[in-house]
Write an enzyme that holds these catalytic residues in place. Structure first.
Site, PDB file in Angstrom:
ATOM      1  N   GLY A   1     165.172  52.100  75.609  1.00  0.00           N
ATOM      2  CA  GLY A   1     164.353  53.128  74.987  1.00  0.00           C
ATOM      3  C   GLY A   1     164.806  54.536  75.340  1.00  0.00           C
TER       4      GLY A   1
ATOM      5  N   CYS B   1     160.015  58.969  72.698  1.00  0.00           N
ATOM      6  CA  CYS B   1     160.609  57.716  72.229  1.00  0.00           C
ATOM      7  C   CYS B   1     161.720  57.946  71.212  1.00  0.00           C
ATOM      8  CB  CYS B   1     159.541  56.783  71.651  1.00  0.00           C
ATOM      9  SG  CYS B   1     158.166  56.483  72.787  1.00  0.00           S
TER      10      CYS B   1
END
Length: 218
Positions: free
Chosen positions: A79, A171
């Site tokens: 991520g 993100c």
């Protein structure tokens, strides 16, 4: 049914301390000294950079973030960049798994059902990891797996300040809106009940039986 040993922390935990604890538990699990573990905690304010984080996703620079009282740390999880802070529930499962995709899907299912217990409807989105509610992304997931043992895990926005998410590209999603249980319901004070719910729902999703073995401070 296999047990999931749950350690809960009653004070804020620095991110580096959370990493150290995970590594100790992972090594002990791999050596057969302990069984599956779950750490539940809240971190001191920190941005963590996953393996896919790009420099432009923290546009203000580390000195500016430090001036706001937010540390910047690298993480070996998948991520991109995310924020952790008080009022956000972070869960670190350290456990043996069969498949990464199935494991992440189980985490997402558990979070969705636990949010429903708090009256928040949530869902997953095709091609994206994490959980979304009506007003934005409410939970992030980033895991690391080595020798079929997991570290890192999930973070659910419960009653936390969402402003720090606006100072980065959360993100890796430009313009992403973030939400929390408090934002969705208009009420605060969800942490204690949600903490109980996530333990129950994780055990259901992962086929484990919870055993709370520690209630400690950071």
């Amino acid at each position: 049914m296999a047990e999931l040993h749950v350690s809960e922390f009653t004070e804020l935990v620095p991110y580096s301390e959370g990493v150290r604890l995970q590594e100790e538990l992972r090594d002990a699990l791999l050596s057969g000294e302990i069984g599956d573990q779950l750490l539940l905690l809240e971190h001191e304010p920190v941005y963590t950079r996953g393996r896919r984080t790009k420099p432009e996703e923290l546009p203000m620079g580390e000195r500016w973030y430090a001036a706001q009282g937010i540390e910047v740390c690298d993480a070996d999880r998948g991520g991109a960049v995310t924020y952790h802070g008080p009022g956000q529930l972070v869960g670190y499962p350290i456990m043996r798994i069969e498949g990464v995709h199935e494991y992440v899907a189980a985490l997402e299912r558990a979070i969705i059902v636990a949010l429903a217990d708090e009256g928040v409807e949530a869902e997953v989105r095709d091609g994206l990891t994490g959980v979304w509610a009506s007003k934005g992304k409410i939970a992030s997931i980033g895991v690391h797996v080595s020798r079929r043992v997991t570290t890192h895990g999930f973070a659910v926005n419960v009653d936390n300040d969402l402003q720090p998410f606006e100072w980065v590209v959360p993100c890796g999603m430009e313009g992403a809106q973030m939400s929390s249980i408090c934002k969705e319901t208009g009420r605060s004070g969800h942490m204690d009940l949600f903490r109980r719910a996530i333990v129950d729902r994780l055990c259901e999703a992962l086929g484990r039986e919870a055993r709370v073995v520690v209630s400690t401070s950071g």
